[in-house]
Design a protein around this motif. Structure first.
Motif, PDB file in Angstrom:
ATOM      1  N   UNK A  92       0.816  -1.217   0.000  1.00 50.89           N
ATOM      2  CA  UNK A  92       0.000   0.000   0.000  1.00 50.89           C
ATOM      3  C   UNK A  92       0.849   1.267   0.000  1.00 50.89           C
ATOM      4  N   UNK A  93       2.170   1.129   0.274  1.00 50.74           N
ATOM      5  CA  UNK A  93       3.052   2.308   0.218  1.00 50.74           C
ATOM      6  C   UNK A  93       2.907   2.998  -1.133  1.00 50.74           C
ATOM      7  N   UNK A  94       2.759   2.185  -2.189  1.00 51.37           N
ATOM      8  CA  UNK A  94       2.625   2.760  -3.539  1.00 51.37           C
ATOM      9  C   UNK A  94       1.252   3.396  -3.762  1.00 51.37           C
ATOM     10  N   UNK A  95       0.330   3.053  -2.930  1.00 50.06           N
ATOM     11  CA  UNK A  95      -1.042   3.562  -3.117  1.00 50.06           C
ATOM     12  C   UNK A  95      -1.328   4.761  -2.213  1.00 50.06           C
ATOM     13  N   UNK A  96      -0.337   5.122  -1.393  1.00 52.85           N
ATOM     14  CA  UNK A  96      -0.558   6.173  -0.399  1.00 52.85           C
ATOM     15  C   UNK A  96      -1.103   7.443  -1.059  1.00 52.85           C
ATOM     16  N   UNK A  97      -2.239   7.900  -0.607  1.00 51.46           N
ATOM     17  CA  UNK A  97      -2.837   9.122  -1.163  1.00 51.46           C
ATOM     18  C   UNK A  97      -3.762   8.871  -2.341  1.00 51.46           C
ATOM     19  N   UNK A  98      -3.681   7.678  -2.917  1.00 52.65           N
ATOM     20  CA  UNK A  98      -4.570   7.376  -4.049  1.00 52.65           C
ATOM     21  C   UNK A  98      -5.943   6.945  -3.562  1.00 52.65           C
ATOM     22  N   UNK A  99      -6.933   7.234  -4.367  1.00 52.52           N
ATOM     23  CA  UNK A  99      -8.308   6.927  -3.988  1.00 52.52           C
ATOM     24  C   UNK A  99      -8.514   5.411  -3.780  1.00 52.52           C
ATOM     25  N   UNK A 100      -9.234   5.083  -2.727  1.00 48.60           N
ATOM     26  CA  UNK A 100      -9.576   3.677  -2.501  1.00 48.60           C
ATOM     27  C   UNK A 100     -10.483   3.206  -3.643  1.00 48.60           C
ATOM     28  N   UNK A 101     -10.098   2.136  -4.362  1.00 48.67           N
ATOM     29  CA  UNK A 101     -10.923   1.697  -5.498  1.00 48.67           C
ATOM     30  C   UNK A 101     -12.348   1.342  -5.075  1.00 48.67           C
ATOM     31  N   UNK A 102     -13.294   1.730  -5.906  1.00 47.68           N
ATOM     32  CA  UNK A 102     -14.702   1.427  -5.623  1.00 47.68           C
ATOM     33  C   UNK A 102     -14.934  -0.071  -5.545  1.00 47.68           C
ATOM     34  N   UNK A 113     -18.998  10.240  10.157  1.00 44.18           N
ATOM     35  CA  UNK A 113     -17.800  11.053  10.390  1.00 44.18           C
ATOM     36  C   UNK A 113     -16.974  11.199   9.121  1.00 44.18           C
ATOM     37  N   UNK A 114     -17.135  10.251   8.189  1.00 41.91           N
ATOM     38  CA  UNK A 114     -16.385  10.370   6.938  1.00 41.91           C
ATOM     39  C   UNK A 114     -17.282  10.342   5.696  1.00 41.91           C
ATOM     40  N   UNK A 115     -18.578  10.091   5.874  1.00 39.90           N
ATOM     41  CA  UNK A 115     -19.437   9.965   4.688  1.00 39.90           C
ATOM     42  C   UNK A 115     -19.493  11.269   3.901  1.00 39.90           C
ATOM     43  N   UNK A 116     -19.184  12.395   4.556  1.00 39.58           N
ATOM     44  CA  UNK A 116     -19.196  13.675   3.858  1.00 39.58           C
ATOM     45  C   UNK A 116     -17.893  14.014   3.151  1.00 39.58           C
ATOM     46  N   UNK A 117     -16.887  13.166   3.322  1.00 39.22           N
ATOM     47  CA  UNK A 117     -15.592  13.464   2.684  1.00 39.22           C
ATOM     48  C   UNK A 117     -15.706  13.370   1.161  1.00 39.22           C
ATOM     49  N   UNK A 118     -14.973  14.290   0.476  1.00 42.08           N
ATOM     50  CA  UNK A 118     -15.031  14.256  -0.986  1.00 42.08           C
ATOM     51  C   UNK A 118     -14.269  13.067  -1.546  1.00 42.08           C
ATOM     52  N   UNK A 119     -13.244  12.645  -0.823  1.00 42.92           N
ATOM     53  CA  UNK A 119     -12.498  11.503  -1.336  1.00 42.92           C
ATOM     54  C   UNK A 119     -12.129  10.559  -0.189  1.00 42.92           C
ATOM     55  N   UNK A 120     -11.737   9.353  -0.581  1.00 41.43           N
ATOM     56  CA  UNK A 120     -11.338   8.333   0.398  1.00 41.43           C
ATOM     57  C   UNK A 120      -9.924   7.864   0.047  1.00 41.43           C
ATOM     58  N   UNK A 121      -8.934   8.715   0.352  1.00 41.23           N
ATOM     59  CA  UNK A 121      -7.566   8.370  -0.040  1.00 41.23           C
ATOM     60  C   UNK A 121      -6.982   7.265   0.837  1.00 41.23           C
ATOM     61  N   UNK A 122      -6.260   6.365   0.197  1.00 43.83           N
ATOM     62  CA  UNK A 122      -5.612   5.277   0.920  1.00 43.83           C
ATOM     63  C   UNK A 122      -4.500   5.826   1.811  1.00 43.83           C
ATOM     64  N   UNK A 123      -4.462   5.356   3.038  1.00 47.13           N
ATOM     65  CA  UNK A 123      -3.378   5.725   3.956  1.00 47.13           C
ATOM     66  C   UNK A 123      -2.599   4.462   4.299  1.00 47.13           C
ATOM     67  N   UNK A 124      -1.384   4.370   3.769  1.00 50.96           N
ATOM     68  CA  UNK A 124      -0.571   3.210   4.133  1.00 50.96           C
ATOM     69  C   UNK A 124      -0.032   3.432   5.539  1.00 50.96           C
ATOM     70  N   UNK A 125       0.361   2.337   6.179  1.00 51.00           N
ATOM     71  CA  UNK A 125       0.811   2.473   7.569  1.00 51.00           C
ATOM     72  C   UNK A 125       2.157   3.165   7.651  1.00 51.00           C
ATOM     73  N   UNK A 126       2.294   3.983   8.675  1.00 50.57           N
ATOM     74  CA  UNK A 126       3.554   4.655   8.972  1.00 50.57           C
ATOM     75  C   UNK A 126       4.547   3.660   9.576  1.00 50.57           C
ATOM     76  N   UNK A 127       4.036   2.565  10.062  1.00 45.92           N
ATOM     77  CA  UNK A 127       4.880   1.632  10.821  1.00 45.92           C
ATOM     78  C   UNK A 127       5.439   0.506   9.944  1.00 45.92           C
ATOM     79  N   UNK A 128       6.678   0.134  10.264  1.00 43.63           N
ATOM     80  CA  UNK A 128       7.275  -1.028   9.622  1.00 43.63           C
ATOM     81  C   UNK A 128       6.883  -2.284  10.388  1.00 43.63           C
ATOM     82  N   UNK A 129       6.816  -3.381   9.654  1.00 40.16           N
ATOM     83  CA  UNK A 129       6.501  -4.665  10.267  1.00 40.16           C
ATOM     84  C   UNK A 129       7.719  -5.578  10.170  1.00 40.16           C
TER      85      UNK A 129
END
Lengths: 490, 104
Positions: A92-102, A113-129
């Motif tokens: 998901x690092x490559x998808x960071x900021x990109x819209x979550x696919x429908x 709390x989020x239904x009013x947002x104009x977009x649903x951008x993907x947030x990859x994790x800040x943490x390493x595993x």
């Protein structure tokens, strides 16, 4: 140990009881396993304290050996992010900021709390595993201690729930129903299995961390079960249990005298109106009397060696912290408390997740793993089931501001992670899979009912059989669902 | 603590207004709390209990003093302290009965 006849299911149908008042009517149904204890109670009305001991009536379930004798539930209230703790999605690092696919969201509902947002951008994790142990399970860098016990625990990545908001979701997790009024897991266990220590409640709840979503006493309530099965909450500061000490000028011999007179008068009241809740009161007064000794002994950790505090962390010295509660949970478990439930608040990370998540893991990571290690070194892990998890997961799409280091996540019921350890659970295992976005379950879905069925199974209870008749039907913890997860059993 | 203080005040009323005999006082206090008269067995239990507590506090002035010290309101100086303490225990028993605490 009392044994039920093979052909008798564990229900509360006692047909010949008197029905006079509404409460008497409701009470007349409060039989079943507890009812067996109840008949002892009624039979022993003439003895002075005989009422008390018969509450321990543990009933075995024929042909179902129990792996676990007791449970510690480390409830992480608010919904910890599976994406940042247990369910790595490095791609998901490559998808960071990109819209979550429908095609992933499939039009599924989101909260207001989020239904009013104009977009649903993907947030990859800040943490390493990183991989841990022989089993090689991956855990976030935010929970290195939990990672270090990878070989002792089973992580379920495919949990899902029906509710999308805190209260119904926690209520569902606690009771198997989203609506309030049903018995919680601990109450079912107290009802079904009784207690192993007559000097302490069978079900104890403790809350840590101020702030976060509110918790209510009904979450450890007994619903329609007799109220003696409700959880007792220990306070996080001051006296763990209020008014347990005798007031100046009343010593324990006079207290004993008072309780005997009260019990005698209450028994007369019971003979008059047959309200089984009177028996509960008699029993609870007796329990409180015994707790005058047992609770100070339980909560005094001054005799613990330094190694305990190295294991659990320095926080364990401070009452009210999660670490201290973990240590108390171990001490309760040693004393035979059936279910100890810890609630750690503050996992509801709608914004500033990396920072806020770190704050929570700093309070819980070491102590959670310490508890498992401590139980193991004391030989208690084999028959103690430990559960770690919240009421739901969090969304892969960002709520609010998004940068590489700052993002928030909304409530997400469609997948989340919990882990289990001990008590007959297969160790060193990852069970279930989510899709590429940790949005939907891809493999081996586990419902809350399935988890409940499995917990009861480990305790030797067939979840279909532990029922209580109320409103004309036989209620269960698992409602009309639930499948035991055979594949995670050791 | 408030509960204990309330018990002390009911005790005071019981002694002042409830007559001089233990039996009368027991019936007075019982009626104040439960709005009914005790039956014979209940009255007997409570009379015996008052006698027990009275002996307990007569034999220990320190315990009497520390019980009566609880709470903020002043304690009547005209009453026999051990009697007041004994009826405080009596009132506390009444307050903790299921019938008192549960509305049916």
């Amino acid at each position: 140990m009392k044994r039920l006849p093979e052909n008798k299911s564990v229900t509360n149908d006692f047909p010949n009881r008197r029905i006079e008042t509404r409460r008497g009517f409701l009470g007349s149904m409060s039989c079943g396993i507890a009812g067996i204890a109840l008949t002892h109670l009624i039979g022993s009305g003439s003895g002075t304290h005989a009422a008390d001991t018969s509450l321990s009536g543990r009933v075995s379930f024929p042909g179902r050996p129990a792996k676990a004798k007791r449970v510690i539930h480390l409830f992480q209230s608010g919904g910890p992010s599976q994406l940042d703790l247990y369910d790595p999605k490095p791609q998901l690092k490559n998808q960071h900021g990109k819209e979550l696919p429908a095609s992933v969201r499939k039009g599924q509902r989101v909260t207001t709390m989020t239904s009013g947002q104009e977009s649903f951008p993907t947030a990859s994790s800040y943490f390493d595993f990183t991989r841990h142990g022989q089993s090689g399970g991956e855990f976030s860098e935010a929970i290195p201690h939990i990672g270090s016990i990878a070989d002792d625990i089973c992580v379920i990545r495919s949990m899902h729930t029906d509710a999308i908001n805190h209260d119904p979701a926690i209520t569902f997790f606690q009771t198997g129903f989203q609506l309030a009024g049903n018995p919680s897991l601990g109450s079912w266990l107290s009802y079904g299995l009784g207690t192993d220590n007559e000097d302490l409640p069978a079900f104890i709840a403790m809350v840590s961390h101020r702030g976060g979503q509110p918790l209510y006493d009904r979450l450890w309530g007994s619903g329609f079960l007799p109220t003696r099965h409700q959880g007792v909450k220990f306070r996080s500061q001051g006296d763990p249990v209020l008014y347990l000490n005798n007031p100046p000028g009343i010593d324990s011999s006079l207290r004993r005298h008072m309780l005997d007179q009260i019990a005698g008068l209450n028994r007369q009241g019971f003979a008059r109106d047959q309200d089984p809740e009177i028996l509960t009161r008699i029993a609870q007064y007796e329990l409180a009397f015994r707790m005058q000794t047992s609770v100070p002994d339980l909560t005094d950790v001054s005799g613990e060696p330094e190694s305990t505090f190295r294991l659990y962390g320095e926080d364990a010295r401070k009452p009210g912290t999660f670490a201290h509660n973990c240590l108390l949970a171990r001490r309760m478990t040693e004393r035979g408390v059936r279910l100890v439930q810890l609630f750690h608040r503050g996992w509801d990370h709608h914004s500033g997740l990396p920072k806020n998540l770190r704050a929570r893991t700093a309070q819980t990571d070491q102590a959670s793993s310490a508890l498992v290690l401590d139980l193991k070194q004391r030989g208690l892990l084999d028959d103690t089931l430990v559960i770690w998890g919240g009421e739901f997961g969090r969304t892969v799409y960002c709520q609010g501001k998004l940068t590489p280091k700052v993002y928030g996540r909304d409530h997400h019921p469609r997948c989340f992670s919990v882990w289990l350890a001990g008590g007959g659970i297969k160790p060193g295992m990852i069970y279930g899979k989510t899709d590429d976005y940790s949005y939907n379950v891809a493999e081996n879905p586990v419902s809350v009912h399935d988890l409940h069925a499995t917990i009861l199974h480990l305790l030797g209870i067939d979840h279909h059989k532990l029922t209580f008749k109320f409103k004309g039907r036989h209620f269960r913890l698992t409602d009309v669902e639930g499948n035991v997860l055979d594949r995670i059993l050791g | 603590m408030t509960f204990l203080e309330a018990a002390r005040h009911l005790a005071q009323r019981t002694i002042v207004e409830g007559g001089t005999m233990v039996g009368d006082r027991v019936r007075f206090g019982f009626f104040r709390v439960l709005s009914r008269n005790p039956d014979q067995q209940e009255a007997h239990t409570l009379i015996q209990s008052v006698k027990h507590s009275l002996e307990y506090y007569r034999s220990s002035p320190e315990k009497t003093a520390s019980l009566l010290k609880q709470g903020q309101s002043s304690v009547s100086q005209e009453l026999d302290p051990s009697e007041l303490a004994a009826y405080t225990v009596f009132a506390s028993i009444l307050f903790n009965l299921d019938e008192t605490l549960t509305r049916k």
